[in-house]
Design an enzyme around this catalytic site. Structure first.
Site, short mmCIF file in Angstrom:
data_model
loop_
_atom_site.label_atom_id
_atom_site.label_comp_id
_atom_site.label_asym_id
_atom_site.label_seq_id
_atom_site.Cartn_x
_atom_site.Cartn_y
_atom_site.Cartn_z
CG HIS A 197 -6.99 13.46 -8.34
ND1 HIS A 197 -7.15 12.37 -7.50
CD2 HIS A 197 -7.77 14.44 -7.82
CE1 HIS A 197 -8.00 12.67 -6.54
NE2 HIS A 197 -8.39 13.92 -6.70
CG ASP A 246 -3.79 9.23 -12.31
OD1 ASP A 246 -4.30 8.66 -11.32
OD2 ASP A 246 -4.47 9.84 -13.16
CG ASN A 279 -4.46 11.68 -5.24
OD1 ASN A 279 -3.81 11.74 -6.27
ND2 ASN A 279 -5.09 10.58 -4.87
CG ASP A 319 -1.89 1.15 1.23
OD1 ASP A 319 -2.98 0.99 0.65
OD2 ASP A 319 -1.57 2.21 1.80
CD GLU A 374 -4.55 4.13 -1.60
OE1 GLU A 374 -4.75 4.57 -0.45
OE2 GLU A 374 -5.40 4.17 -2.50
#
Length: 292
Positions: A179, A183, A174, A166, A209
């Site tokens: 965002h 990504d 973010n 994780d 994630e």
């Protein structure tokens, strides 16, 4: 999805032979066969077409291509190879539409196609099994592969371990950078995982994630060592962000093996790895946890 064409193309040096898995964990998978030469099918990592299927031998069968014509030969497998329900006791010519059975459960369809058709069918399968953002295996494909690997490990008494990773403080990325940066982080982590894991292991995006790695034929201690390498590689990677400086991220890992589970079931294994992931995050993040 089906590869049946309304009319079979005549075998030529330009014809492509395809094997499409029609049943089992890899249903829909399209395998392009060489028009000239040999393709090997089985569980072994050195086979041309590798299937993580407990009912197959390491080298199960061979398919020969000769200028657009194809034939199948069983390689002395334990559970046999069948063409249209007849056991292959010698080299059997393959014709468009033939049904192949490898072992007890692996069912495939043989078809002839143009190179353009082969490319299109392969692309459809790839799209159905790959995560659109990272290019890794998607959740559906991971679930299928994990089920197949657990079944094989149970049947053969082989070790098997998984790791759930994780990305630490992903929401902060973010919120701070936007965002698109988030990504970019996910793509970077996916690239790092894909480069560091062994070729025989399975890695994919498990959701959000989170990523999952299946370590084939691996005991817990070795899996923890491998997860440690993955953690270090992620930490060492600088991720470019448009309009700003590169950022660094870390990830936490929870590792579990079938041997440490109360029963050798997929959901038990995943829950154990997930619990250890949360233990790693509660202990400060950016670490590997493999003990309760």
């Amino acid at each position: 999805m089906t590869t049946q064409m309304t009319e079979a193309p005549a075998p030529t040096s330009r014809t492509v032979g395809l094997l499409t898995v029609t049943a089992g964990p890899s249903a829909g998978r399209v395998l392009r066969l060489p028009s000239s030469g040999e393709a090997t099918l089985g569980r072994g990592d050195d086979c041309t077409c590798v299937f993580a299927h407990a009912g197959l031998s390491r080298l199960h069968a061979r398919v020969y291509g000769i200028h657009g014509n194809y034939a199948l030969e069983d390689a002395g497998s334990k559970n046999g190879s069948f063409v249209n329900d007849a056991r292959a006791v010698a080299i059997v010519p393959l014709r468009h539409g033939d049904r192949l059975l490898l072992g007890n459960e692996m069912t495939l369809s043989f078809t002839l196609a143009t190179p353009e058709e082969a490319t299109a069918l392969t692309a459809v399968y790839e799209a159905s099994t790959r995560d659109g953002l990272t290019g890794l295996a998607n959740r559906r494909h991971l679930d299928e592969r994990l089920a197949a690997e657990v079944a094989f490990a149970r049947r053969h008494g082989a070790p098997l371990a998984i790791a759930i990773a994780d990305v630490d403080h992903f929401k902060r990325v973010n919120d701070t950078y936007g965002h698109p940066a988030g990504d970019a982080v996910l793509r970077s982590v996916a690239k790092t995982l894909g480069q560091v894991v062994r070729e025989e292991d399975v890695v994919g995006r498990y959701g959000g994630e989170e990523f999952l790695v299946v370590f084939r034929a691996t005991e817990l201690v070795r899996a923890m060592t491998a997860a440690g390498r993955l953690r270090a590689a992620i930490e060492a990677t600088a991720i470019p962000v448009a309009g700003g400086p590169s950022i660094g991220i870390t990830a936490s890992f929870g590792v579990a093996s079938l041997a440490c589970c109360t029963s050798p079931e997929v959901d038990v294994l995943v829950r154990r790895a997930d619990a250890r992931l949360y233990a790693a995050k509660n202990a400060g993040r950016n670490r590997v946890h493999g003990n309760d």
